[in-house]
Enzyme design. Structure first.
Site, PDB file in Angstrom:
ATOM      1  N   ASN A  40      -1.677   0.278 -14.441  1.00 38.74           N
ATOM      2  CA  ASN A  40      -2.275  -0.441 -13.098  1.00 38.74           C
ATOM      3  C   ASN A  40      -3.330   0.026 -12.501  1.00 38.74           C
ATOM      4  O   ASN A  40      -3.481   1.305 -12.805  1.00 38.74           O
ATOM      5  CB  ASN A  40      -1.190  -0.887 -11.948  1.00 38.74           C
ATOM      6  CG  ASN A  40      -0.483   0.430 -11.538  1.00 38.74           C
ATOM      7  OD1 ASN A  40      -0.459   1.231 -12.140  1.00 38.74           O
ATOM      8  ND2 ASN A  40      -0.346   0.423 -10.165  1.00 38.74           N
ATOM      9  N   HIS A  41      -4.234  -0.623 -11.699  1.00 36.20           N
ATOM     10  CA  HIS A  41      -5.382   0.086 -11.520  1.00 36.20           C
ATOM     11  C   HIS A  41      -5.793  -0.174 -10.031  1.00 36.20           C
ATOM     12  O   HIS A  41      -5.845  -0.922  -9.133  1.00 36.20           O
ATOM     13  CB  HIS A  41      -6.725  -0.767 -12.133  1.00 36.20           C
ATOM     14  CG  HIS A  41      -8.129   0.235 -12.133  1.00 36.20           C
ATOM     15  ND1 HIS A  41      -8.095   1.346 -11.879  1.00 36.20           N
ATOM     16  CD2 HIS A  41      -9.216  -0.315 -12.832  1.00 36.20           C
ATOM     17  CE1 HIS A  41      -9.365   1.847 -12.082  1.00 36.20           C
ATOM     18  NE2 HIS A  41     -10.074   0.928 -12.635  1.00 36.20           N
ATOM     19  N   VAL A  42      -5.524   1.251  -9.109  1.00 33.14           N
ATOM     20  CA  VAL A  42      -5.516   1.112  -7.713  1.00 33.14           C
ATOM     21  C   VAL A  42      -6.360   2.015  -7.128  1.00 33.14           C
ATOM     22  O   VAL A  42      -6.500   1.830  -5.999  1.00 33.14           O
ATOM     23  CB  VAL A  42      -4.077   1.432  -7.462  1.00 33.14           C
ATOM     24  CG1 VAL A  42      -2.822   0.669  -7.511  1.00 33.14           C
ATOM     25  CG2 VAL A  42      -3.560   3.104  -7.831  1.00 33.14           C
TER      26      VAL A  42
END
Length: 718
Positions: A35-37
């Site tokens: 995921n890209h946070v």
């Protein structure tokens, strides 16, 4: 050397940990999908993964100054989304044995939830046959390198965790066109990413989850308000929770089921959390069920004490209940205020500083709360949920819906119903959103005005309630609303249409049952389909059991983290009956729940409700849905009330009876509508009875037990 120094620096500043199945990186062909946070994500993976992967990065990012600075240290390939050959290049790299990291969202999240999943990564995995290792990053979103400033409480050096999930594969979908195969592969990857989120949710109690939300969003973040129009922060709610918990322990014992007869108000939320943190199990009672319904709940859950409010009983005209239900000890919140001592105040002050020390030892799988079914088909049953099952449903909702702390929920559905409790209280509190608790969904003029006045963005309700709000609301009342979700009953076409025409808002339909805490499926902007209730939530397994006589669909059975612990029945008071369901071979499977609903699941996973098994009549060997009979009447008279029931018939076994408030409905008119909609004439009742009003339960649903008796006895009235 530079790698070791940076790794030590990151580990020291952010206390980075990596857990999970770290030996997953030995596959010959490998794609890693995190995921890209934040902007730190790539650096974290490069420093802490046990392999040196290639990062697929969009060309719009590779040209930035910091990527040029990182180029000597990080191996990446520029990915041009406008160039179809870019995907082929990635496939070749994977087939050559190069591990590739692809961020499927394509951008840093601005909601805290999963964003749109691009199908490129999924298609590369399907085309190459590579193993897909999902990774969940937790913590970088709290840094100043994320894009959630103003949404989360950012800090300089939050703890960062890297969770490695088991490897899986994405088989090439069977579809005639390449574009369709890409879309289906992308949906498969989306499912994998949602499952990764669910797999890394911490196991907490309700009180621990509230404290985690306070830490995540800030103790002084406003979170809850009621008709007193005094908005409380997490800190103030915690103070009230500790106060109620201190008082409750005087007349209850750990493990006791404590009845709560309270309205939608901040003090009710405090009472629920307060009882829970001291090991008491709140039993939320339906104040519309009358003395008989309360007595059934008291017997089933073995209640000794009911907590209520004198003011609430007076305003709700319920002052007769303590006299009629005198087998329990009634405790009034107003009477307890004067009993608070200096010792109590010091205890509360100390635990405001150290709140976790106030909690008695508990596990996530322990019983947390008791709800009661509506009793539409018999005696109400107590439904016991654990901390884990309630919070799992909250996380399932948060995984598919992009609720953020910028949202404001209007919660008018009663908290004694699972729908009102989970989506109207727990979900906003755990998401950092603000919630306005209103005591009645029946105030059709007041609720829209409050939605407008409090700038609410999220509204849940039944089709009936939403239809009435639309009738009385000003066209601008819902100008800020972005989510309107209907559940608990079938969404009427007239309700759907008036919301679209008057407000330009699409109602999203969902489906749930108390036993599943309650949400099972829901349409969301990212995945919605007309005439369905959405896809089954992530983390749940569903199976359809064939029902003789029903050609389309099957009986829906479910298993998942949000399933109840079990039932408490009037017939067997205080004894927990664990869930089980009969499979296709006729064997009982533990931890499965049989909904009793007939549904269909299409090839994309969208669920459509056809009716309840108990709401089918068998006419001359043919199964007829009573709900389909009601839909015929609704199409003729949208404003009327209609309900179908079955009665015994010597010729056909059973016959249909339609109860309606519209005297102009005739069999001839129903036959005409049936022919226009392709409904067989067998589903058109001959026995049509006009009534002043349908018998209703406290929840507003038709009382099918009474209707069944009325069908058998023509002389019986409401």
């Amino acid at each position: 050397m530079a790698y070791r120094l940076l790794r030590a620096l990151f580990r020291g500043l952010f206390r980075v940990t990596i857990d999970g199945v770290t030996d997953q990186f030995k596959h010959e062909k490998l794609i890693i999908t995190p995921n890209h946070v934040s902007f730190l994500d790539g650096a974290l993976l490069a420093l802490f993964l046990p392999i040196k992967p290639v990062f697929a990065v969009y060309t719009s990012i590779t040209d930035t100054w910091y990527m040029r600075w990182l180029k000597p240290y990080v191996d990446f390939v520029a990915l041009d989304p406008t160039n179809p050959m870019a995907i082929k290049h990635l496939v070749r790299m994977v087939e050559q044995g190069r591990p590739v990291v692809i961020f499927p969202e394509g951008r840093i999240t601005v909601t805290g939830s999963l964003m749109k999943i691009y199908d490129g990564a999924a298609f590369v995995a399907a085309k190459s046959g590579a193993a897909v290792v999902p990774i969940r990053l937790d913590g970088p979103e709290f840094t100043h390198f994320g894009r959630l400033q103003g949404v989360l409480k950012t800090r300089w050096f939050p703890k960062i965790s890297i969770h490695v999930l088991p490897a899986t594969t994405i088989p090439m979908p069977q579809a005639p066109r390449s574009r369709e195969r890409r879309v289906l592969a992308g949906e498969h990857l989306h499912t994998i990413m949602m499952a990764a989120r669910m797999a890394t949710v911490p196991r907490e109690t309700l009180f621990e989850a509230l404290l985690s939300a306070q830490t995540r969003y800030g103790r002084f973040k406003p979170c809850i308000e009621d008709v007193s129009f005094k908005e409380d922060s997490y800190q103030t709610l915690l103070k009230k929770t500790l106060g109620v918990s201190r008082i409750l322990q005087r007349f209850t014992v750990p493990g006791e089921h404590v009845g709560m007869l309270l309205p939608n108000a901040t003090i009710t939320a405090a009472a629920i959390f307060g009882a829970s943190l001291r090991g008491r199990i709140p039993a939320l009672l339906n104040y519309t069920s009358g003395a008989k319904g309360l007595q059934s709940a008291i017997i089933a859950a073995s209640l000794k004490t009911i907590v209520t409010s004198r003011q609430f009983l007076e305003k709700g005209k319920l002052t007769h209940l303590p006299e009629q239900v005198n087998e329990v000890n009634w405790v009034y919140l107003e009477d307890l205020k004067d009993t608070v001592t200096l010792t109590d105040k010091l205890w509360i002050l100390f635990h405001l500083c150290f709140p976790r020390r106030a909690m008695l030892p508990q596990q996530a799988d322990d019983s947390a709360l008791i709800l009661f079914t509506s009793g539409s088909e018999g005696n109400p049953k107590g439904v016991v949920h654990s901390h884990a099952s309630l919070l799992a449903n909250v996380e399932q909702i948060r995984t598919i819906a992009d609720f953020t702390p910028r949202d404001r929920f209007m919660s008018s559905l009663p908290l004694f119903h699972a729908f009102g409790l989970t989506v109207g209280l727990f979900t906003p509190l755990m998401t950092g959103s603000r919630v306005f608790l209103y005591p009645s969904p029946l105030h059709y003029r007041v609720v829209p005005e409050l939605v407008y006045d409090r700038n609410c963005t999220v509204l849940f309700g039944t089709s009936t309630f939403l239809g009435n709000y639309a009738r009385f609301a000003h066209p601008y009342d819902f100008a800020r609303v972005r989510y309107v979700v209907a559940g608990a009953e079938k969404l009427a076409e007239s309700t759907k249409q008036i919301w679209q025409d008057k407000f330009g808002i699409r109602i999203l339909e969902g489906y749930g049952v108390t036993e599943c805490a309650p949400v099972v499926a829901i349409n969301v902007p990212m995945a919605a389909k007309v005439n369905t209730v959405g896809r089954i939530l992530p983390g749940m397994e569903a199976r359809l059991i064939n029902v003789p006589g029903i050609a389309q669909g099957g009986r829906l059975q479910l298993r998942g983290p949000n399933i109840m612990r079990g039932y408490l029945r009037v017939e067997n008071p205080g004894v927990l009956e664990q869930p089980s369901a009969e499979n296709a071979q006729g064997e009982l499977d533990a931890n499965w729940y049989d909904t009793g609903d007939i549904v269909t699941l299409d090839e994309q996973g969208f669920c459509a409700i056809r009716g309840r098994v108990k709401r089918f009549a068998k006419l001359a060997g043919e199964m007829v849905s009573l709900e389909s009979v009601e839909q015929l009447a609704i199409s003729l008279s949208p404003e009327g009330q209609h309900a179908a029931a079955a009665k015994t018939d010597s010729a056909k076994g059973e016959a249909l009876v339609l109860f309606t408030t519209d005297s102009e409905i005739t069999r001839e008119r129903l036959i005409k509508v049936a022919r226009e909609n392709g409904v067989p004439e067998l589903a058109v009742p001959r026995d049509i009875r006009v009534v002043k009003a349908l018998p209703l339960l406290g929840s507003g649903k038709p009382d099918f037990v009474t209707l069944g008796k009325m069908a058998q006895d023509p002389e019986m009235s409401v």
